[in-house]
Scaffold this motif. Sequence first.
Motif, mmCIF file in Angstrom:
data_model
loop_
_atom_site.group_PDB
_atom_site.id
_atom_site.type_symbol
_atom_site.label_atom_id
_atom_site.label_comp_id
_atom_site.label_asym_id
_atom_site.label_seq_id
_atom_site.Cartn_x
_atom_site.Cartn_y
_atom_site.Cartn_z
ATOM 1 N N GLY A 280 0.791 -1.220 0.000
ATOM 2 C CA GLY A 280 0.000 0.000 0.000
ATOM 3 C C GLY A 280 0.821 1.267 0.000
ATOM 4 O O GLY A 280 0.291 2.360 -0.104
ATOM 5 N N LYS A 281 2.143 1.156 0.109
ATOM 6 C CA LYS A 281 3.023 2.318 0.124
ATOM 7 C C LYS A 281 3.869 2.350 -1.141
ATOM 8 O O LYS A 281 4.091 1.333 -1.798
ATOM 9 N N VAL A 282 4.363 3.531 -1.470
ATOM 10 C CA VAL A 282 5.183 3.706 -2.664
ATOM 11 C C VAL A 282 6.624 3.970 -2.236
ATOM 12 O O VAL A 282 6.880 4.922 -1.487
ATOM 13 N N PRO A 283 7.595 3.143 -2.669
ATOM 14 C CA PRO A 283 8.998 3.410 -2.324
ATOM 15 C C PRO A 283 9.465 4.711 -2.984
ATOM 16 O O PRO A 283 9.478 4.818 -4.214
ATOM 17 N N THR A 284 9.818 5.670 -2.155
ATOM 18 C CA THR A 284 10.117 7.024 -2.633
ATOM 19 C C THR A 284 11.435 7.499 -2.044
ATOM 20 O O THR A 284 11.713 7.277 -0.864
ATOM 21 N N ILE A 285 12.238 8.163 -2.874
ATOM 22 C CA ILE A 285 13.495 8.765 -2.424
ATOM 23 C C ILE A 285 13.411 10.262 -2.685
ATOM 24 O O ILE A 285 13.262 10.707 -3.825
ATOM 25 N N TYR A 286 13.472 11.044 -1.616
ATOM 26 C CA TYR A 286 13.486 12.502 -1.732
ATOM 27 C C TYR A 286 14.947 12.961 -1.788
ATOM 28 O O TYR A 286 15.757 12.586 -0.938
ATOM 29 N N ARG A 287 15.270 13.776 -2.787
ATOM 30 C CA ARG A 287 16.651 14.227 -2.979
ATOM 31 C C ARG A 287 16.763 15.720 -2.691
ATOM 32 O O ARG A 287 15.977 16.523 -3.199
ATOM 33 N N ILE A 288 17.764 16.077 -1.889
ATOM 34 C CA ILE A 288 18.018 17.481 -1.548
ATOM 35 C C ILE A 288 19.435 17.837 -2.006
ATOM 36 O O ILE A 288 20.403 17.176 -1.618
ATOM 37 N N ASN A 289 19.537 18.869 -2.817
ATOM 38 C CA ASN A 289 20.839 19.337 -3.297
ATOM 39 C C ASN A 289 21.356 20.413 -2.344
ATOM 40 O O ASN A 289 20.958 21.569 -2.416
ATOM 41 N N MET A 290 22.251 20.013 -1.453
ATOM 42 C CA MET A 290 22.723 20.926 -0.408
ATOM 43 C C MET A 290 23.753 21.935 -0.922
ATOM 44 O O MET A 290 24.243 22.749 -0.139
ATOM 45 N N LYS A 291 24.098 21.879 -2.207
ATOM 46 C CA LYS A 291 25.002 22.892 -2.750
ATOM 47 C C LYS A 291 24.289 24.211 -3.008
ATOM 48 O O LYS A 291 24.925 25.249 -3.205
ATOM 49 N N HIS A 292 22.952 24.154 -3.039
ATOM 50 C CA HIS A 292 22.174 25.368 -3.211
ATOM 51 C C HIS A 292 21.786 25.906 -1.835
ATOM 52 O O HIS A 292 21.274 25.158 -0.995
ATOM 53 N N ALA A 293 22.018 27.166 -1.610
ATOM 54 C CA ALA A 293 21.735 27.753 -0.299
ATOM 55 C C ALA A 293 20.271 27.589 0.086
ATOM 56 O O ALA A 293 19.953 27.325 1.252
ATOM 57 N N GLN A 294 19.367 27.707 -0.894
ATOM 58 C CA GLN A 294 17.941 27.589 -0.606
ATOM 59 C C GLN A 294 17.600 26.215 -0.046
ATOM 60 O O GLN A 294 16.662 26.058 0.745
ATOM 61 N N SER A 295 18.382 25.201 -0.419
ATOM 62 C CA SER A 295 18.084 23.835 0.014
ATOM 63 C C SER A 295 18.246 23.657 1.524
ATOM 64 O O SER A 295 17.666 22.739 2.099
ATOM 65 N N TYR A 296 19.023 24.520 2.166
ATOM 66 C CA TYR A 296 19.146 24.421 3.616
ATOM 67 C C TYR A 296 17.821 24.761 4.294
ATOM 68 O O TYR A 296 17.496 24.209 5.342
ATOM 69 N N PHE A 297 17.065 25.654 3.681
ATOM 70 C CA PHE A 297 15.728 25.944 4.197
ATOM 71 C C PHE A 297 14.803 24.753 3.970
ATOM 72 O O PHE A 297 13.978 24.429 4.824
ATOM 73 N N TYR A 298 14.943 24.101 2.808
ATOM 74 C CA TYR A 298 14.140 22.916 2.547
ATOM 75 C C TYR A 298 14.473 21.813 3.549
ATOM 76 O O TYR A 298 13.569 21.159 4.089
ATOM 77 N N ALA A 299 15.764 21.612 3.790
ATOM 78 C CA ALA A 299 16.190 20.567 4.732
ATOM 79 C C ALA A 299 15.728 20.868 6.143
ATOM 80 O O ALA A 299 15.464 19.960 6.940
ATOM 81 N N GLN A 300 15.599 22.157 6.457
ATOM 82 C CA GLN A 300 15.134 22.560 7.784
ATOM 83 C C GLN A 300 13.634 22.356 7.938
ATOM 84 O O GLN A 300 13.134 22.099 9.039
ATOM 85 N N SER A 301 12.901 22.427 6.815
ATOM 86 C CA SER A 301 11.443 22.301 6.855
ATOM 87 C C SER A 301 10.955 20.896 6.537
ATOM 88 O O SER A 301 9.781 20.602 6.722
ATOM 89 N N PHE A 302 11.850 20.047 6.048
ATOM 90 C CA PHE A 302 11.485 18.681 5.689
ATOM 91 C C PHE A 302 11.584 17.821 6.948
ATOM 92 O O PHE A 302 12.667 17.525 7.430
ATOM 93 N N HIS A 303 10.427 17.410 7.494
ATOM 94 C CA HIS A 303 10.405 16.648 8.736
ATOM 95 C C HIS A 303 10.429 15.151 8.465
ATOM 96 O O HIS A 303 9.699 14.654 7.597
ATOM 97 N N LEU A 304 11.267 14.456 9.206
ATOM 98 C CA LEU A 304 11.365 13.016 9.061
ATOM 99 C C LEU A 304 10.178 12.324 9.709
ATOM 100 O O LEU A 304 9.546 12.869 10.617
ATOM 101 N N GLN A 305 9.925 11.116 9.245
ATOM 102 C CA GLN A 305 8.903 10.266 9.837
ATOM 103 C C GLN A 305 9.568 9.051 10.460
ATOM 104 O O GLN A 305 10.743 8.755 10.215
ATOM 105 N N ASP A 306 8.804 8.351 11.282
ATOM 106 C CA ASP A 306 9.326 7.152 11.923
ATOM 107 C C ASP A 306 9.827 6.162 10.880
ATOM 108 O O ASP A 306 9.141 5.892 9.894
ATOM 109 N N LYS A 307 11.028 5.633 11.089
ATOM 110 C CA LYS A 307 11.683 4.632 10.236
ATOM 111 C C LYS A 307 12.218 5.203 8.925
ATOM 112 O O LYS A 307 12.620 4.439 8.039
#
Length: 378
Positions: free
Chosen positions: A309-336
Amino acid sequence: MLRILLALIVSASLAGCVFTPREGPLSAEIEKQSTQNDYLVVDVDSKVVDGLARFNPVGLHSKFKSTSHRLPISTVGTGDILAITVFEADQGGLFTGSSGNRAEFPKVVVDNKGEISLPYSGTIKVKGKTPLQIQDLVVERLQGKAIQPQAMVNVVQNENNVVTLSGDVTKPGLYPLSSKGVRLLDVVAQAGGTKFPARETYITLMRGSRQGVQLLETVIDQPDENIYVSRGDRIYLSHDPQRYTVLGAVQKPSVYTFDSSTISVLEAIAAAGGLNDNRADATGVFVFRYEDPKVLDTLNIGYTHQVRGKVPTIYRINMKHAQSYFYAQSFHLQDKDSVFVSNARAVEIGKILQLMNLATSSVRNIATTGNKVEVFSD
């Protein structure tokens, strides 16, 4: 002969780039293999971050929507003990006595047939009725026998309107429901609270064939999730700390537990000591997750492959872009969830150069040994 040997060793070293040891795939390999292995690679941007933040997973409120905010109706059942008082409007009636124009029946037990028996009223079926409905039934039975009868019914011992609470609570057991309504946190409080922190405890509510699970901290933080409980509900609290894994080119790869209600990708990387400057590919920070299809629908991302029932998904963040640090700060992890930082391509090239140096060194050693052998032969 030595030149041929040198060429063979160097060729083997170059071919060995495929076999150089590393902890995981390169960023480009993850992209390439996605079409072969039926998983999604989603580049994180403001749209993705906002969509994930807006999505509300199915919780207790949604699962039990029909009754989540409605005050449960308290009805009588087998084993309940009722206090019934009957009144008459004037003297000389059926219940006139030393106490006036009334009769009190303080301990009327509902039998296993769901019935009670009262003088002049006979047997009355009360199971599934509210106290007000039982009052009307008593008055109806006394019409024409008593003088303008009235009745008052109270439940003094509730054996039917109870919920079962078990698991990691201080005092598991059966808990009665009051007529004013009882919510989940009320029952937990009656049981003396939980044995573990709310962020590490899940609450499972079972009602008939339906079942819902929610983190206890979420029930506390979101009033909608603190739903009314109903007669016969089974509530189970379990200690299961939320965990996430950080792997790849970080200082301290390991499994970590949530030390707060939410953990961002940036905080997860910081907890693992940050990126390894000598190895990390800043363009290849990935979050591996079996994603809820409804989330992908919200993000307008097409998919075809499903696992449980779930879709295997990989979210990619390019940390070489300064804006991506804001994305990484707002992207909340889930259990597991798993956070993976891939090696830089230069690291793999460095490994190949090391192999070439090793090969060259081996050839020199062989050449030196060969020269010594020739001198000795002369």
